[in-house]
Design a protein around this motif. Structure first.
Motif, short mmCIF file in Angstrom:
data_model
loop_
_atom_site.label_atom_id
_atom_site.label_comp_id
_atom_site.label_asym_id
_atom_site.label_seq_id
_atom_site.Cartn_x
_atom_site.Cartn_y
_atom_site.Cartn_z
N ALA A 1 -17.54 -52.06 20.56
CA ALA A 1 -18.82 -51.94 19.87
C ALA A 1 -19.44 -50.56 20.11
CB ALA A 1 -19.78 -53.02 20.34
N LEU A 2 -19.23 -49.99 21.28
CA LEU A 2 -19.78 -48.68 21.58
C LEU A 2 -19.04 -47.55 20.87
CD1 LEU A 2 -20.46 -48.97 25.42
CD2 LEU A 2 -22.16 -48.77 23.60
N THR A 3 -17.74 -47.71 20.68
CA THR A 3 -16.94 -46.65 20.09
C THR A 3 -16.87 -46.68 18.58
OG1 THR A 3 -14.92 -47.94 20.37
CG2 THR A 3 -15.51 -46.43 22.16
N GLU A 4 -17.22 -47.79 17.96
CA GLU A 4 -17.19 -47.87 16.50
C GLU A 4 -18.33 -47.03 15.91
OE1 GLU A 4 -17.36 -51.98 15.46
OE2 GLU A 4 -15.24 -52.28 15.77
N PRO A 5 -18.05 -46.32 14.82
CA PRO A 5 -19.12 -45.53 14.21
C PRO A 5 -20.16 -46.45 13.58
CG PRO A 5 -17.12 -45.44 12.88
CD PRO A 5 -16.79 -46.19 14.14
N LYS A 6 -21.41 -46.05 13.71
CA LYS A 6 -22.51 -46.84 13.14
C LYS A 6 -22.61 -46.53 11.65
CE LYS A 6 -25.08 -47.04 17.40
NZ LYS A 6 -26.31 -46.82 18.09
N THR A 7 -22.82 -47.56 10.87
CA THR A 7 -22.93 -47.37 9.42
C THR A 7 -24.34 -47.57 8.94
OG1 THR A 7 -22.32 -49.66 9.02
CG2 THR A 7 -20.58 -48.01 8.98
#
Length: 67
Positions: A61-67
């Motif tokens: 969750a921390l490494t996924e890019p925010k959309t």
């Protein structure tokens, strides 16, 4: 030798004896040895599988890019 004599000789309670018997009573010596090995390996790991999964999902969750 009676069961009472066995747990008195080894200075354990009847509850401990019957708990042990219900857990390990039907196991062969080889299976019991393997179980102890696996428990030792697991204790060296330091984390349970649930803890590892929780940590992995948090890192994901921390490494996924925010959309």
């Amino acid at each position: 030798m009676k069961v009472k004599e066995v747990y008195r000789r080894h200075d354990i309670s009847a509850a401990i004896y019957f708990d042990w018997r219900s857990r390990y009573g039907g196991m062969s010596a080889q299976a019991l040895h393997r179980l102890k090995e696996l428990e030792g390996d697991l204790s060296q790991c330091g984390q349970t599988p649930a803890e590892s999964a929780r940590e992995n999902s948090a890192l994901k969750a921390l490494t996924e890019p925010k959309t």
